[in-house]
Write an enzyme that holds these catalytic residues in place. Structure first.
Site, PDB file in Angstrom:
ATOM      1  N   GLY A  89      43.562  39.326  45.851  1.00  0.00           N
ATOM      2  CA  GLY A  89      44.974  39.644  45.858  1.00  0.00           C
ATOM      3  C   GLY A  89      45.773  38.932  44.789  1.00  0.00           C
ATOM      4  O   GLY A  89      46.698  39.511  44.191  1.00  0.00           O
ATOM      5  N   SER A 144      52.417  34.580  58.438  1.00  0.00           N
ATOM      6  CA  SER A 144      52.753  35.572  57.418  1.00  0.00           C
ATOM      7  C   SER A 144      54.142  36.173  57.629  1.00  0.00           C
ATOM      8  O   SER A 144      54.750  36.681  56.692  1.00  0.00           O
ATOM      9  CB  SER A 144      51.706  36.694  57.413  1.00  0.00           C
ATOM     10  OG  SER A 144      50.447  36.202  57.037  1.00  0.00           O
ATOM     11  N   HIS A 161      38.780  48.650  51.952  1.00  0.00           N
ATOM     12  CA  HIS A 161      37.334  48.489  52.082  1.00  0.00           C
ATOM     13  C   HIS A 161      36.877  49.474  53.151  1.00  0.00           C
ATOM     14  O   HIS A 161      37.551  49.659  54.164  1.00  0.00           O
ATOM     15  CB  HIS A 161      37.013  47.048  52.479  1.00  0.00           C
ATOM     16  CG  HIS A 161      35.548  46.733  52.620  1.00  0.00           C
ATOM     17  ND1 HIS A 161      34.579  47.329  51.845  1.00  0.00           N
ATOM     18  CD2 HIS A 161      34.894  45.882  53.459  1.00  0.00           C
ATOM     19  CE1 HIS A 161      33.385  46.842  52.189  1.00  0.00           C
ATOM     20  NE2 HIS A 161      33.558  45.978  53.176  1.00  0.00           N
ATOM     21  N   GLN A 200      45.582  40.025  50.114  1.00  0.00           N
ATOM     22  CA  GLN A 200      45.602  41.390  49.581  1.00  0.00           C
ATOM     23  C   GLN A 200      46.847  42.152  50.039  1.00  0.00           C
ATOM     24  O   GLN A 200      47.484  42.866  49.258  1.00  0.00           O
ATOM     25  CB  GLN A 200      44.343  42.133  50.018  1.00  0.00           C
ATOM     26  CG  GLN A 200      44.034  43.379  49.224  1.00  0.00           C
ATOM     27  CD  GLN A 200      43.680  43.131  47.768  1.00  0.00           C
ATOM     28  OE1 GLN A 200      44.376  43.621  46.878  1.00  0.00           O
ATOM     29  NE2 GLN A 200      42.610  42.398  47.520  1.00  0.00           N
ATOM     30  N   SER A 215      22.228  29.314  23.197  1.00  0.00           N
ATOM     31  CA  SER A 215      21.253  28.872  22.196  1.00  0.00           C
ATOM     32  C   SER A 215      19.980  29.704  22.289  1.00  0.00           C
ATOM     33  O   SER A 215      19.679  30.315  23.321  1.00  0.00           O
ATOM     34  CB  SER A 215      20.908  27.393  22.413  1.00  0.00           C
ATOM     35  OG  SER A 215      20.131  27.229  23.599  1.00  0.00           O
TER      36      SER A 215
END
Length: 336
Positions: A134, A53, A108, A28, A252
């Protein structure tokens, strides 16, 4: 009818002259940092030095800072690291650098709503929560669209917190798709409930139990896998495209009659009572305390469930079948 906010409702100039610091560069964090930068926002990235990262951020053209450096520099500090580590990182590396007039942003509401993070007075606290992972946030932005999002204001010291939230939403592309206003409490409690009861917990457990029961009755695992797992995406796609009735209109008559009459037998009033207990645990903070306790112990129960899950027959059968599908597609392509 609920109001949705779009491009005209967000003004990127709200962020002019303000440094936006994105804390975290996972799925994210990376998507939002890149989208904001591409939208002309001044973005810095704050990371754990030497982490995986860090190199990825450098490859993407950022010059990453440590979390504390980025938090100190930022006028808007976006906390986009996992829920379970936010409180510790906030206390040690983010809070010391916050200044009056800053904005704290979350994707969040978990830590703020359950008071794991208590922002200081004089700081705006907002949320922009994309309703997608993300990869989708980045992909839809590059396609010229965006990912629908929720937005909320928890603390409005400046009187312009909503404008900041909408500017961030516009910067990540959310206003192209639509933004709905909520609260930290509503987003957190419904998100936890949806994950536990339907999206992650309920669906996976229904699949697993159905698979185990049918195979115990002598049906071939591969055939059962198709019926209780593989075809699920087709059904979910129909529901997402047009709602539950769209799904019923595109299966169906046998499937519709069987589903409409037998579904309520499986998910009955007893299930609803269990839903009430789950929601009560979420609302009271009992689940949050349980999860934080699990994290503090090094997630032994979660690790055990992960190992048990990966060893189950349905996982082994699915892996083999998916391998066959790929081989079949490759063989077809080669034949052409």
């Amino acid at each position: 009818m609920v109001k949705a906010y779009y491009e005209k409702d967000g003004d990127l100039s709200t962020l002019d002259g303000r440094q936006v610091s994105v804390i975290g560069y996972g799925i994210q964090g990376r998507a939002q940092a890149l989208n904001l930068r591409d939208s002309g926002v001044n973005v810095e990235v704050g990371l754990r030095k030497g982490g995986a990262s860090w190199k990825k951020a450098e490859e993407d053209g950022f010059k990453p800072l440590t979390v504390s450096e980025a938090a100190e520099l930022g006028d808007v500090v976006m906390v986009l690291i996992p829920d379970e580590v936010q409180a510790v990182v906030y206390a040690s590396e983010i809070a010391p650098g916050l200044k009056k007039g800053n904005t704290l942003e979350f994707a969040h509401g978990f830590n703020v709503h359950f008071s794991k993070i208590v922002p200081p007075d004089g700081v705006d606290v907002v949320m922009v929560a994309p309703k997608g992972p993300g990869q989708m946030v980045r992909r839809t932005y590059l396609e010229g669209f965006g990912t629908p999002s929720l937005a909320a204001v928890e603390k409005d010291h400046s009187g312009k917190a909503w404008e900041t939230a909408m500017a961030l939403a516009k910067g990540i592309g959310a206003t192209r798709a639509g933004v709905i206003k909520t609260t930290f409490r509503e987003e957190t409690e419904t998100d936890n409930f949806g994950e536990q009861v339907v999206l992650c917990g309920g669906v996976s457990e229904l699949i697993r139990k159905s698979f185990n029961y049918l195979t115990s009755e002598g049906y071939q695992p591969e055939i059962v896998y198709f019926e209780v797992l593989h075809e699920l995406k087709l059904i979910v796609d129909l529901i997402q495209a047009g709602g539950l009735e769209n799904m019923w209109n595109n299966v169906s008559n046998t499937a519709e009659y069987g589903g409409r009459t037998r579904g309520p037998v499986v998910v009955d009033s007893g299930t609803e009572e269990k839903m009430k207990k789950i929601l009560a645990d979420i609302r009271s903070g009992a689940f949050a305390e349980e999860w934080m306790s699990e994290v503090a112990k090094g997630v032994p129960n979660l690790d055990g469930m992960r190992k048990k899950g990966s060893d189950e027959t349905i996982e082994k059968v699915g892996k083999e079948l998916r391998s066959m599908f790929v081989k079949g597609e490759e063989a077809t392509s080669a034949a052409r």
